[in-house]
Design an enzyme around this catalytic site. Structure first.
Site, PDB file in Angstrom:
ATOM      1  CD  GLU A 180       8.970   7.472  41.373  1.00 63.51           C
ATOM      2  OE1 GLU A 180       8.639   6.581  40.692  1.00 63.51           O
ATOM      3  OE2 GLU A 180       8.203   8.277  41.717  1.00 63.51           O
ATOM      4  CD  GLU A 214       1.051  10.433  41.061  1.00 65.01           C
ATOM      5  OE1 GLU A 214       2.443  10.065  41.690  1.00 65.01           O
ATOM      6  OE2 GLU A 214       1.889  11.581  40.646  1.00 65.01           O
ATOM      7  CE  LYS A 250       6.912   9.885  47.170  1.00 62.72           C
ATOM      8  NZ  LYS A 250       7.517   9.359  46.300  1.00 62.72           N
ATOM      9  CG  ASP A 274      10.296  11.219  46.323  1.00 60.58           C
ATOM     10  OD1 ASP A 274       9.762  10.419  46.728  1.00 60.58           O
ATOM     11  OD2 ASP A 274       9.893  12.169  45.702  1.00 60.58           O
ATOM     12  CG  ASP A 317      10.692  12.612  42.269  1.00 58.98           C
ATOM     13  OD1 ASP A 317       9.491  12.999  42.571  1.00 58.98           O
ATOM     14  OD2 ASP A 317      11.584  11.793  41.788  1.00 58.98           O
ATOM     15  CB  SER A 318       6.958  17.021  42.147  1.00 59.71           C
ATOM     16  OG  SER A 318       7.761  17.183  43.960  1.00 59.71           O
TER      17      SER A 318
HETATM   18  O1  KIV Z   1       7.582  13.775  44.270  1.00 59.55           O
HETATM   19  C1  KIV Z   1       6.027  13.702  44.636  1.00 59.55           C
HETATM   20  O2  KIV Z   1       5.973  15.193  44.928  1.00 59.55           O
HETATM   21  C2  KIV Z   1       5.845  12.693  44.717  1.00 59.55           C
HETATM   22  C3  KIV Z   1       3.932  13.083  45.291  1.00 59.55           C
HETATM   23  C4  KIV Z   1       3.500  14.032  44.110  1.00 59.55           C
HETATM   24  C5  KIV Z   1       3.582  11.659  45.752  1.00 59.55           C
HETATM   25  O3  KIV Z   1       5.879  12.128  44.601  1.00 59.55           O
END
Ligand code: KIV
Length: 281
Positions: free
Chosen positions: A120, A186, A118, A88, A49-50
């Protein structure tokens, strides 16, 4: 055969089985061409989600939607043959409870072709992780600094220093016990990352969490020098593609203004002739 030595597509059990072996290589991707570049070299490609900050200019990951993740997931899927794809779950798409998480994770997997998701959170997400993994949704967990909780943390701070280490340790144990096949750690101190890696049965994938982890992940635009002047301590810049692109754009702009581009070789003549590959008459 890929650079990772794999002839077939990776699965979550393949990744889990790499615990304590050759470190796992993971990078983010958001587009088909970048996914194609990563596929031969990475064990795991994460549609993080970055993407919201890196490609959409958002100030944090909080504004990322399920639709954005699905669109970028579909693009990445087209570029992968071997690496395991993980998408994510964005903020607000899973925290209400296991049913909401399952509904949205199932949508992500069905619409993108992703193998895993993924999410959190540690102890508070254990019940949800157990629900998902018990229903065919492989989950990569994410503990330590969880960027979707940036406001609760008061910034992107290192987590788990001093007495706070126990909280992160309990989070990692909880997600492993709940059935996650791997966990992103992280921004935690090295000693804590080492302790957790030794203690849990699933691979730890570190970002700012030292070489003690079973693997490493970085945001691809950060390590390629494409995300502006963002230079956190844990990112090694393997290239300065932003500078290369800026120089190329400046040269283009100058040549257009000086009428040096397009040159003769870029111009179509009146005479019809045989069309070469990649050229339209
Ligand atoms: O969103 C993302 O890119 C991440 C990674 C940096 C682990 O969660």
């Amino acid at each position: 055969m890929s650079a990772t030595g794999q002839a077939k597509a990776s699965t979550p059990p393949d990744i889990a089985a790499r615990k304590g072996k050759t470190p796992l290589v993971c990078l983010t991707a958001y587009t088909t061409p970048v996914a194609r570049l990563l596929d031969r070299h990475c064990d795991v490609v994460l549609v993080g989600d970055s993407v919201g900050m890196v490609l959409h200019g958002l100030p944090s990951t909080l504004g990322v939607t399920l639709e954005m993740m699905i669109m970028h997931g579909q693009a990445v899927r087209r570029g992968l043959e071997r690496a395991l794809m993980v998408v994510d779950m964005p903020f607000g798409s899973y925290e209400e409870g296991p049913e909401q998480a399952f509904r949205n994770a199932a949508r992500v997997m069905a619409e993108t072709g992703s193998t895993a998701v993924k999410l959190e959170g540690g102890e508070t997400m254990a019940e949800t992780i157990r629900f998902l993994t018990g229903r065919g949704v492989p989950v990569m967990a994410h503990v330590g600094l969880t960027p979707q909780a940036v406001h609760a943390f008061g910034g992107y701070r290192v987590q788990g220093r001093g007495e706070d280490a126990e909280r992160i340790r309990r989070d990692a144990l909880a997600v492993a016990e709940a059935g996650a096949f791997a966990v992103v750690l992280e921004k935690v101190p090295e000693l804590l990352a080492r302790r957790i890696t030794e203690e849990i049965a699933i691979p730890t994938i570190g970002i700012g969490a030292s070489p003690a982890c079973d693997g490493q992940v970085l945001v691809v635009d950060d390590m390629l020098g494409l995300f502006g002047d963002f230079r956190p301590k844990f990112v090694k810049r393997y290239a300065e593609l932003g500078q290369v692109a800026e120089a190329a754009i400046a040269t283009y702009a100058r040549e257009v203004r000086e009428r040096r581009f397009p040159a003769a070789e870029h111009v179509f003549g009146d005479e019809p002739r045989t069309v070469t590959a990649g050229e339209a008459a």
